[in-house]
Design an enzyme around this catalytic site. Structure first.
Site, PDB file in Angstrom:
ATOM      1  N   CYS A   1      31.101 -12.156 -62.623  1.00  0.00           N
ATOM      2  CA  CYS A   1      31.528 -12.056 -61.552  1.00  0.00           C
ATOM      3  C   CYS A   1      33.093 -12.500 -61.325  1.00  0.00           C
ATOM      4  CB  CYS A   1      30.831 -13.474 -60.491  1.00  0.00           C
ATOM      5  SG  CYS A   1      31.262 -13.238 -58.818  1.00  0.00           S
TER       6      CYS A   1
ATOM      7  N   THR B   1       9.949 -17.981 -38.074  1.00  0.00           N
ATOM      8  CA  THR B   1       9.927 -17.185 -39.442  1.00  0.00           C
ATOM      9  C   THR B   1       9.609 -18.364 -40.636  1.00  0.00           C
ATOM     10  OG1 THR B   1      12.052 -18.164 -39.304  1.00  0.00           O
ATOM     11  CG2 THR B   1      11.684 -15.828 -38.259  1.00  0.00           C
TER      12      THR B   1
ATOM     13  N   THR C   1      14.296 -15.239 -34.672  1.00  0.00           N
ATOM     14  CA  THR C   1      14.260 -14.103 -34.265  1.00  0.00           C
ATOM     15  C   THR C   1      14.348 -13.061 -35.836  1.00  0.00           C
ATOM     16  OG1 THR C   1      16.833 -13.813 -34.866  1.00  0.00           O
ATOM     17  CG2 THR C   1      16.066 -14.082 -32.803  1.00  0.00           C
TER      18      THR C   1
ATOM     19  N   THR D   1      17.005 -21.416 -38.958  1.00  0.00           N
ATOM     20  CA  THR D   1      16.340 -20.236 -38.268  1.00  0.00           C
ATOM     21  C   THR D   1      16.846 -20.079 -37.061  1.00  0.00           C
ATOM     22  OG1 THR D   1      14.183 -19.174 -37.617  1.00  0.00           O
ATOM     23  CG2 THR D   1      14.447 -21.658 -37.403  1.00  0.00           C
ATOM     24  N   TYR D   2      16.581 -18.806 -36.441  1.00  0.00           N
ATOM     25  CA  TYR D   2      17.019 -18.391 -35.118  1.00  0.00           C
ATOM     26  C   TYR D   2      15.677 -17.881 -34.479  1.00  0.00           C
ATOM     27  CZ  TYR D   2      21.622 -18.603 -37.668  1.00  0.00           C
ATOM     28  OH  TYR D   2      22.660 -18.937 -38.311  1.00  0.00           O
TER      29      TYR D   2
END
Lengths: 928, 489
Positions: B132, B395, B386, B383-384
């Protein structure tokens, strides 16, 4: 209030081992507590409101709670009246005694009914809660045989054994004992076995981990043995299953019921203490479920509305209550009849609460242990939850178990790192009362072998062993603790705490707190081994003679010393003067000498020197000072005469110059001292130094006489004496500043002839660090004498000249001690200056730590989160002066109460006339 | 999963305060050209547009930042002098960013057992394992800034023995954490000239795992080099093609994907939601037997073998980083290959972060335990509600499936989890992506990124990457801490 029932214990009944009777009596009265579906419906409805009929049936086990009430005679019969009075028939006497029992009878609100049993030597008060009041009333009739056994257990004769252990095949996760303390079950990921506890050893009785395919249902996170039914076990599986086991099953697989309602690992299962069929579980999914073992699925589900449940425990006293502890630090109390909402919730710990345990006697005491390494005891008996005790351990607390019969004792073991089991007296939270150190890996389960026996502790561990610990074998950390304490006060007072016995001889001393000599240690049972060693100690404070004056010099010197900003000579002079004014002659002399050693000779002749000679005449050192001035006169001549030989002499014998000096100066007192002693000895004694000094001062003098006129006084503006080029300092030193001294008359004569010789002379043979080892010893000497102030001040003043001589760690040590002292005396400015001037990086960073200042906006009173002076809420500059309404640049002072403030000067002026805030907010400002 | 992003911001010229990278956008190339002509000064210009190569700029930069969110960016800028691309992409989930930032700041800047230049060098070593270059060059700069010896940058052969001994666990933790044993710890701690103290080791281990997983995030999200890094700028005039093609391909590919497979994708989404509902309601219909459950984990493990990434044609040229890497061939290897002796499965219940890991770290490096704990919790619970265009979706099933799948890839098994759910909830392309990013992030390609969850928002894909980052870090930490615990007992 007639007698409710009478049970006659005929002898044959007593002999019939292990059989019990249960009397059922129906009652028609509705007591207002409509039955929660928890209890066993008796199957018979009885609407008669007087005692009418008894039904005998085997009662599977003895109730768990048994508490000694009376212990005088063999009781053969008991009666109980509706009023809760207990009537017993005492053997041989044939008469009845009445034993009023506190709290007996039925109380409203979910309280249990108390039924009482008798025993050979004792009465045992037994809580038998009655649920489902209108349907049935259970009365317990005890078995004489069992009772006798329990009784003897209590007197300590049945349970015998020793500290012993056995190897398990796999790490244990939890253990539990059966009611009669004869067997223990060990459960873990790969083990599920029952051992009987014999006198000398554990004997494996059963392996429950059988079957063709071992499912995860066998991987136990917790196990519990029913305290009423010897055949009943329950385990919590890591896969979320709750399993019950019936040892009475004839088949090899004893698995009884399987509840797979939890979605995540079940952390804990708990049987109801008095109810055979009630089981409670707490799981990682945040739910608690109550199971009736006669049904296939849970009776009720309690949602903690938060994270994982780590522990659930039925209250011992309160029939309907249970406590649950959570991963987010909360503890909730529930009523089993109300699954919709908890009764009470409080935050017990910071981080997960791994365990909780109800006190066996005191209703309302709950001990909790958490990942924050604390054990806390909560009093829940009142509406306000109160933390009554707190024990700080050294690792996360995995289990906590109250010690039977000991009101203030509890045992803990930890989740990680620490493998020991501790027994604490919660009133002495600083040191464990007892300690078991046998395990080699973390202890995962602890349990007291019998609910009334405080002397046997069983433990299982990840190291695959099962131990029985005898309490008498526990190590007592307190025995190894040092019972004396000693501390110096700021002003030289000395406090000393020690055992009383140490002070009994001289009673004239004032001991602090003598009244409450045995303040808290009072045990009902005067069993010595069960108490903390009676460490009643007394505290003596010795005050310094002459009050606090004795350390004034420290403060004064710290404040008045100048450590930087001038030439070395001036600093030394100044500091010497300060020291002298404070009657610290030795220190003053040292400063003077340092000046001589490291500075140019001109300085010696300064007023200060003469002053010191005049004032400190009483000191033995004076002689050498006198000598010094004489030497100043003589040496140059001497050296000039011997210029050619000087080199070799110096080279070979370091003591040579001194000898020559002594030869020349017969009149000096210094000549009394043996010559070789002076250079050879490094004691750092004043006299030595002095001898050295005046020996060398002249040598330096030649060298620096020359440039005097040219660079007069220049270095007064050089403000960093610790700059590496101290040689330059010397060169430029104000040589003729004090003209009175004899040196003055000497210089004009000598200077001319010396310049040619002395320059190379000095450079080659008296390097600047010639005296460093002596000065170093001197510093060590001061530091060891406790005058770290001197050591640090010299270190700073001399700077690079000496720094390399002393190793970093010592320097750092000196600095920290000095800074510590300064801060104790609240000399913040001085300490900060010292920090700033220090050359140790580790010290320097002291004043770079915790430098952020949290401020409120003066307009909106909210904390200012952004950098700078603009409040991001009201978009205004927060640093307006409340007096002149200008933006303050520079020193801003403000009241911490109302956040208003302004220019330092303005506020000071304002506060002279008014004590209210100049901003007009009405706040009575406080500035400290 | 993000409510605030529901209305995609049209994003013309983004608000200029926070994104220095974007302010000199191609719109003013005219003036740029004039200027460079006038003064003959080469003016570097960003090669790519926006902080991530996978995610269009407009998704990342939002005009209407809330106060708290902006505060984090300001904080980041003030303390490091830049708002780097990682921070900007993570800023899509500001709640997490705050926690991440606090932790990283503490690890690098605050009091700790290791000297500052050690910390940055460890970061370099860790990031180099996954090639990286973004993190490597970032921390080489930092390393020099805190006064590190430039010689060390010549490679592992130029660093003190003490640092070199760390390479062994660096290698293991990066690729096959399950191989770490108490002997490794013993070797590092045994007394001698170049030995580590326990506290130092914990610090190093946390740093190593942090940067291994951060490398996953960087590569998984296609973070572009900073403007001042190699490959982050060009002196050449911006060829309109490159710029355009970038954005065009961005939207284009997406549209193409959407166009071609929109029906498929939509259907998949519906199915997924349906499945979640089913699973949530309960599994009464198909109560799996215990043996079944046990085998499911094994199957999932084995199946993860099959989702090995298609070997991509473009093999990275990691030449400049190879000096920080020894034994470069050592890479992720499935521990459950058939026929080989497999190390025993790590049981999450026997050594969990909450109980054991935290307790250990907290003892040896107190503040960090707390910070990591917070970070894990934030990301696990983030979480939202959605999913793509659906709102009010629980979720948690999906997140748990992802989390457990990542742990499964590293051999950690939860007794109380039915690994059949993973199969039902995670589509194959997602599994490939997860496995690639978690195990060999250097092989991540944009195709993979675009290939899964075609109807989900970019912020949701970043969310996955956050889960990946933390789950991977926790897995490696658990193995390392267990080894340390075993050493201590």
């Amino acid at each position: 209030m007639g007698s409710l029932g009478e049970v006659d214990h005929s002898e044959d009944y007593v002999e019939e081992q292990g059989s019990y009777l249960q009397l059922m009596k129906g009652r028609g009265e509705d007591h207002g507590e409509s039955g929660s579906a928890l209890a066993a419906p008796s199957g018979q409805e009885d609407t008669v409101d007087t005692p009418r009929h008894f039904r005998a049936q085997p009662f599977p086990s003895l109730p768990k709670r048994a508490e000694r009430l009376v212990a005088q005679a063999h009781v053969t019969r008991v009666y109980i009246t509706w009023g809760g009075t207990l009537v017993g028939v005492v053997a041989g006497e044939g008469r009845r005694r009445r034993f009023p029992v506190a709290g007996g009878g039925r109380k409203g609100g979910g309280d249990g009914f108390r039924v009482h049993g008798g025993g050979r030597q004792a009465f045992h008060k037994i809580d038998l809660p009655l649920h489902n009041w209108q349907r049935c009333l259970k009365l317990l009739v005890f078995s004489m045989e069992k009772m006798a056994r329990v009784t003897t257990v209590l007197s300590g004769s049945t349970i015998t054994g020793r500290t012993m252990f056995c190897h398990l095949d796999a790490p244990a996760n939890a253990i539990s004992v059966c009611r009669d303390a004869a067997q223990v079950v060990v459960a873990g990921r790969n083990i599920f076995k029952i051992y009987s506890i014999e006198e000398e050893q554990f004997v494996e009785r059963a392996n429950l981990r059988v079957g063709r395919k071992l499912s995860l249902n066998f991987s136990c996170a917790d196990v519990v043995w029913h305290q009423m039914d010897d055949n009943l076990l329950a385990t919590a599986a890591t896969n979320g299953a709750v399993v019950t086991w019936n040892l009475g099953k004839p088949s090899r697989n004893k698995q009884d019921q399987l509840f797979t309602e939890h979605k995540r690992t079940v952390n804990k299962v708990c049987f109801h203490p008095n109810e055979v069929n009630m089981l409670l579980s707490g799981s990682q999914d945040g739910y608690m479920k109550c199971f009736d073992l006669r049904k296939r699925e849970s009776v009720s589900t309690f949602s903690g509305q938060s994270e994982s449940v780590r522990d659930v425990q039925f209250s011992i006293k309160d029939y309907f209550a249970f406590a649950a502890s959570f991963e987010n630090g909360n503890v909730q109390l529930w009523d089993i009849r109300r699954p919709d909402r908890y009764e009470r919730m409080f935050t017990a710990h910071n981080g997960p609460v791994f365990c909780c345990d109800w006190h066996p006697d005191d209703r309302g005491w709950l001990a909790t242990g958490g990942r924050d390494k604390m054990v806390k005891v909560w009093d829940l008996s009142t509406t306000r939850t109160k933390e009554v005790y707190c024990v700080q351990t050294i690792a996360s607390v995995a289990r906590v178990k109250w010690r039977p019969e000991m009101k203030y004792h509890l045992a803990t073991c930890s989740m990680m790192v620490d493998h020991n089991i501790y027994v604490w007296d919660i009133r002495r939270p600083y040191i464990p009362f007892g300690m078991f150190e046998e395990h080699k890996d973390v202890t995962t389960g602890i349990i007291w072998r019998h609910i009334h026996d405080p002397y046997y502790l069983l433990s299982g561990s990840k190291d695959s062993t099962l131990y029985q610990h005898m309490f008498k074998d526990a190590s007592r950390p307190v025995d190894r603790a040092n019972p004396e304490g000693l501390c110096y006060g700021l002003f030289g007072d000395l406090a000393f705490a020690g055992k009383d016995s140490m002070f009994t001889s001289d009673s004239n001393r004032k001991t602090y707190g003598g009244e409450r000599r045995y303040p808290i240690f009072f045990f009902k049972k005067p069993d010595l081994s069960e108490q903390f060693a009676n460490v009643s100690s007394s505290l003596n404070v010795f005050e310094m003679e002459g009050g606090s004056n004795s350390v004034d010099w420290f403060v004064n010197m710290a404040q008045q010393y100048i450590l930087t900003g001038r030439s070395l000579a001036e600093l030394c002079d100044h500091n010497a003067k300060i020291a002298k004014e404070l009657y610290r002659y030795q220190v003053a002399q040292t400063w003077t000498m340092l000046r001589i050693v490291y500075s140019s000779p001109g300085a010696i002749s300064s007023v200060n020197l003469n002053q010191s000679i005049g004032k400190s005449g009483g000191l033995p050192l004076m002689n050498s000072l006198k000598e010094l001035s004489v030497a100043l006169n003589n040496e140059p001549r001497l050296e000039r005469g011997k210029a050619e030989n000087w080199q070799e002499m110096n080279h070979i014998h370091s003591s040579n110059p001194l000898i020559t000096a002594n030869e020349e100066n017969e009149e000096t007192e210094g000549s009394d001292v043996p010559a070789d002693y002076l250079f050879g000895d490094v004691e750092g004694d004043e006299d030595d130094l002095y001898m050295v000094d005046h020996e060398n001062a002249p040598a330096e003098e030649h060298e620096y006489i020359l440039p005097q006129e040219a660079f007069q006084l220049r270095h007064e503006i050089i403000d960093n004496p610790s700059a590496p080029d101290h040689l330059q300092d010397k060169v430029e030193s104000p040589h003729v500043s004090g003209n009175e001294a004899e040196t003055v008359c000497l210089t004009p004569i000598e200077s001319f002839s010396l310049m040619s010789i002395s320059q190379p002379l000095y450079d080659a043979y008296l390097p600047a660090d010639y005296f460093n080892s002596l000065v170093k010893d001197m510093l060590h000497y001061y530091a060891e004498q406790g005058d770290v102030q001197m050591a640090v001040s010299v270190l700073i003043v001399l700077g690079d000249r000496i720094r390399k001589e002393i190793d970093e760690q010592t320097q750092e040590h000196w600095y920290t001690s000095y800074i510590d002292l300064l801060q104790r005396f609240k000399l913040w400015n001085v300490s900060n200056e010292v920090i700033k001037l220090s050359t140790c990086s580790s010290i320097n960073c002291f004043n770079q730590a915790s430098t952020s200042l949290h401020i409120n906006c003066s307009n909106c009173k909210r904390p200012m989160s952004s950098k700078g002076w603009i409040c991001d809420r009201c978009r205004q500059c927060a640093s307006m002066c409340a007096v002149c309404h200008q933006v303050v640049k520079g020193l801003f002072v403000w009241c911490q109460g109302c956040s208003h403030g302004g220019h330092l000067q303005h506020i000071m002026n304002w506060l002279r006339t008014s004590s209210h805030c100049p901003a007009g907010c009405g706040h009575l400002c406080e500035y400290t | 999963m993000r409510v605030s992003a529901a209305a995609p911001v049209p994003a013309p010229a983004p608000s200029g305060r926070l994104e220095p990278v974007v302010t000199d956008c191609p719109s003013c190339q005219q003036c740029d050209r004039v200027r460079s002509k006038d003064r003959r000064v080469k003016i570097p210009r960003p090669l790519g547009q926006g902080p991530s190569a996978f995610i269009p700029v407009k998704e990342i930069l939002q005009k209407d930042l809330e106060d708290a969110e902006r505060q984090i960016f300001i904080e980041a800028f003030v303390s490091t002098g830049r708002v780097d691309n990682v921070t900007m992409v993570m800023g899509m989930h500001s709640q997490y960013l705050e926690s991440f930032w606090k932790t990283q700041y503490y690890l690098l800047q605050m009091d700790g057992p290791l000297p500052y230049h050690y910390r940055h060098y460890i970061a370099v070593m860790a990031a180099a394992r996954h090639q990286c270059s973004y993190l490597v060059s970032l921390h080489i700069n930092e390393f020099l800034q805190v006064g590190g010896n430039p010689d060390w940058l010549n490679g592992l052969n130029f660093v003190p023995q003490k640092m070199r001994t760390l390479n062994e666990i660096n290698k293991i933790l990066a690729h096959r954490p399950w191989l770490i044993t108490k002997e490794h710890i013993e070797n590092l701690l045994k007394t001698g000239e170049s030995s580590w103290s326990l506290a130092e080791l914990i610090h190093a281990v946390v740093l190593l795992t942090h940067y291994h997983s951060l490398a996953s995030f960087v590569l998984g999200c296609g973070i572009r080099p900073e403007l001042d890094q190699d490959g982050g700028y060009t002196f050449g005039p911006p060829s309109p093609q490159s710029c355009d093609s970038d954005s065009a391909s961005n939207s284009g590919s997406e549209e193409a994907v959407n166009g071609n497979a929109s029906r498929d994708g939509l259907q998949e989404l519906e199915v997924l939601i349906e499945k979640m509902k089913l699973l949530q309601e309960g599994r009464q219909d198909e109560e799996a037997s215990q043996e079944e459950m046990a085998t499911r984990f094994e199957r999932e493990k084995r199946e993860s073998l099959l989702v090995a990434p298609a070997d991509d044609n473009e093999s990275l040229s990691p030449t400049n980083l190879s000096c920080f890497v020894e034994d470069a061939d050592f890479g992720y290897k499935d521990f459950s290959r058939r026929g080989e002796q497999t190390p025993p499965t790590f049981r999450a219940q026997d050594y969990s972060w909450e109980d054991h890991g935290y307790s250990l770290i907290n003892r040896l490096y107190p503040e960090v335990g707390q910070l990591l704990d917070e970070k894990f919790q934030v990301v696990y619970n983030l979480t939202y509600n959605t999913m793509a265009m659906h709102c009010d979706v629980d979720t948690s099933m999906l997140r748990r499936a992802i989390w457990n799948y990542i742990h499964c890839v590293f051999g950690i098994r939860y007794d109380d989890y039915d690994y059949g759910e993973v199969n039902q909830l995670l589509e194959r392309s997602l599994k490939i992506y997860i496995k690639t990013v978690a195990c060999y992030p250097e092989k991540t390609t944009k195709r993979m990124y675009v290939g899964f969850w075609r109807h989900f928002r970019h912020s949701e894909k970043v969310h996955i990457n956050l889960l990946l980052l933390e789950a991977r870090m926790q897995a490696a930490l658990l193995y390392a801490l267990r080894a340390i615990t075993r050493y201590m007992t």
